[in-house]
Design a protein around this motif. Sequence first.
Motif, mmCIF file in Angstrom:
data_model
loop_
_atom_site.group_PDB
_atom_site.id
_atom_site.type_symbol
_atom_site.label_atom_id
_atom_site.label_comp_id
_atom_site.label_asym_id
_atom_site.label_seq_id
_atom_site.Cartn_x
_atom_site.Cartn_y
_atom_site.Cartn_z
ATOM 1 N N ARG A 139 0.829 -1.213 0.000
ATOM 2 C CA ARG A 139 0.000 0.000 0.000
ATOM 3 C C ARG A 139 0.860 1.256 0.000
ATOM 4 O O ARG A 139 0.546 2.229 -0.699
ATOM 5 N N CYS A 195 2.322 1.793 -3.487
ATOM 6 C CA CYS A 195 1.308 2.324 -4.406
ATOM 7 C C CYS A 195 1.060 3.810 -4.133
ATOM 8 O O CYS A 195 0.872 4.600 -5.065
ATOM 9 N N GLN A 196 1.058 4.201 -2.859
ATOM 10 C CA GLN A 196 0.899 5.613 -2.514
ATOM 11 C C GLN A 196 2.053 6.431 -3.076
ATOM 12 O O GLN A 196 1.855 7.523 -3.634
ATOM 13 N N GLN A 218 1.695 6.690 -6.864
ATOM 14 C CA GLN A 218 0.606 7.598 -7.219
ATOM 15 C C GLN A 218 1.039 9.048 -7.074
ATOM 16 O O GLN A 218 0.746 9.878 -7.936
ATOM 17 N N LYS A 267 0.018 6.517 -13.765
ATOM 18 C CA LYS A 267 -1.234 6.439 -14.521
ATOM 19 C C LYS A 267 -1.876 5.067 -14.364
ATOM 20 O O LYS A 267 -3.093 4.930 -14.428
ATOM 21 N N GLU A 268 -1.029 4.046 -14.108
ATOM 22 C CA GLU A 268 -1.545 2.683 -14.017
ATOM 23 C C GLU A 268 -0.628 1.854 -13.117
ATOM 24 O O GLU A 268 0.599 1.971 -13.196
ATOM 25 N N HIS A 296 -0.256 -2.218 -11.730
ATOM 26 C CA HIS A 296 -0.732 -3.607 -11.826
ATOM 27 C C HIS A 296 0.130 -4.478 -10.908
ATOM 28 O O HIS A 296 1.359 -4.418 -10.957
ATOM 29 N N LEU A 316 -4.139 -6.702 -7.911
ATOM 30 C CA LEU A 316 -5.028 -5.615 -8.305
ATOM 31 C C LEU A 316 -4.499 -4.921 -9.551
ATOM 32 O O LEU A 316 -3.342 -5.074 -9.943
ATOM 33 N N HIS A 317 -5.397 -4.154 -10.162
ATOM 34 C CA HIS A 317 -5.060 -3.374 -11.345
ATOM 35 C C HIS A 317 -5.785 -2.048 -11.202
ATOM 36 O O HIS A 317 -7.018 -2.015 -11.145
ATOM 37 N N GLN A 318 -5.025 -0.952 -11.074
ATOM 38 C CA GLN A 318 -5.625 0.354 -10.877
ATOM 39 C C GLN A 318 -5.126 1.331 -11.924
ATOM 40 O O GLN A 318 -3.985 1.256 -12.375
ATOM 41 N N THR A 319 -6.007 2.268 -12.326
ATOM 42 C CA THR A 319 -5.629 3.363 -13.224
ATOM 43 C C THR A 319 -5.953 4.674 -12.531
ATOM 44 O O THR A 319 -6.885 4.761 -11.716
ATOM 45 N N PHE A 320 -5.179 5.711 -12.848
ATOM 46 C CA PHE A 320 -5.321 7.002 -12.185
ATOM 47 C C PHE A 320 -5.313 8.130 -13.211
ATOM 48 O O PHE A 320 -4.811 7.968 -14.339
#
Length: 619
Positions: free
Chosen positions: A330, A333-334, A337, A342-343, A345, A397-401
């Motif tokens: 976590r 990822c912070q 970000q 932008k992404e 995975h 997980l897979h996140q986009t921003f």
Amino acid sequence: MMRQNFGINYNEKILFIRDTSFWNSRDQGLVLTDGGIYCIPDNDKPDEKIVLSWSIIQRVEYKDLVLYFWGYGDETDYCPIHISFFMKNEDNEKARRIGNSLARLFTQMAQCVEPEADPFNEAAEHYDQLITENKKEEAFQFAQSCKDREGLELFYMPVVKEYIIKGEYEKGISVSDEGLKKCDNDSPMAYMLYYAKYSAYEKLGNYTEARKLALSVSEGAAEDLCYPTSTIQIKGEASSDFKDYDQQYVSSYLEQPYNKRKVLLPVNKYTDLYQDYLSVIDIKELPNSGIVFPVGHPVACQLYVGHPYIKQKYLPFENYELELIEDKVREFCQLAQCLGAKEIHIECLNSSSSDRNTDTNQHISGEANYRFASASANNERSQSKHLIDEISQSINLHQTFIPNGQPHLPENLVWYPNEPSWQRLYHQRMQGSLLQHEERIETRKSRVLEGSELNSIEGEFKNLLLAANGKWSKKIEEKFELQENAVLAIHVQFASLEELTSAPSAATSTSSYTSEEKEYLSELQICLQENGEIPAGERRLLEKLRKHLQISEERALELENSLKPSLNENEKEYWNEYKLCLEDGGEISAGERRLLDKLRIRLQISEERAKEIEKMTNR
């Protein structure tokens, strides 16, 4: 041969021999001399020889085929020797006559010899005399000379006491340890030395060791045991001292080095504090420790592992690895970000998603721990891939921003200062050249308990659990199996710095503003939307509003700058020319557009970026 086998001095006169050895080998039986009695009951155990000098015998009595030799002082202390060592082929009547005769004879022989003076009594009298004459240093030196002599071990006590009085606490502890080797662990002398030793530790400020010893004395010492030359009953004193030491230990627990407080065991009642790998604290005292547990915890007789970088945070032992790896991921990822990701995975490379109960065989070679009977062992044991599967399900997980604001380092990072690869990522990203990154995070690198340490923790935990009348089961034992290493691959795609230059800073999120600051920001936005700049009259009114809202000048300037676009020098030049064109006619003519496009190309600004700059002016 009898002299050699029985250790009889040449100067002693042998009066009687009874050889009971096999083949008359002269290594078993009884010998009477003018010095005393020698008896070897079993030639297989020559170290269990009985030696009684006539000077220590007060009287001899016969009863039921046994001669009882009584000494001086202690009416419960006697040495029994069977009549068979004095005569052959005895019958009861003959044995009774001879036994009674020998008892009278031996009593008379013993009374012909002056009783030996007790060496301890003589030494104690001399020591007391020196103290009475106020010759304390001479008494101390005399005690030093006595303590290592057989039968005079109690002189360790005045030596230790004097070192503590002198303030030489380390020396007092060292001498206490020497004395403890000379006595049984539960003897009165041992408890007096424990008492002196924990007093020295208290003076040194070591409440951890003082606490251990004080508990031992308060639990094991006799009620009426007093410290030498005083009326202090050490059991009651130790009970009171232990409460003080325990409070001090608990309140300062988090200040200890991490390795000293890595694993914590709350208990309902103290039984033993001599653990090297576990910290044991009464569950009722934990509210005073500052330790933070998850909801529903702590629970007595359950283990907890301290977070390696958040000292007040403790996690249940059963799932601490999963908690730590999730926390670490976590934070990464912070970080990503805030650096303009932008992404993101994430995947677990060695997961077994098709079967949560898949087993792998692990071959163990090496020194056996307490579970194994042999000194070394080669064992095959099946180990569940529980951790890997848990991570696979909870972290994949897979996140986009939509990135906003300039790349920056977030505050209050926990893992970052200890992760060189993350630090390199930050520096590369801030240089503007990094658009993609892959980070691999392994659970073994976040693991704070390794194999040999787990074995020791398991042994100490088992002993404490059984001492508290708990049950040890296979299920508990399985919790100490070393989990297989899990590898997480994190793929990050970043936005270019060019894309981020016009976005408002993440710091401008209104969620972090007070209601007064939000009101001031709203008025600022209206002023800037209408004019792009704030005229003098509006500036004066804004200043009055600022004072009314009790916002400092510095904070007002920060709020105003947060609304202004973040542009480089070329972009500012283009923006200023675009605003001048608007001021002339309110619209951009075809000629002005053609010239603006040429200027844009010269300034190396993309068409998309130019549109974003123009939107800033029109809002």
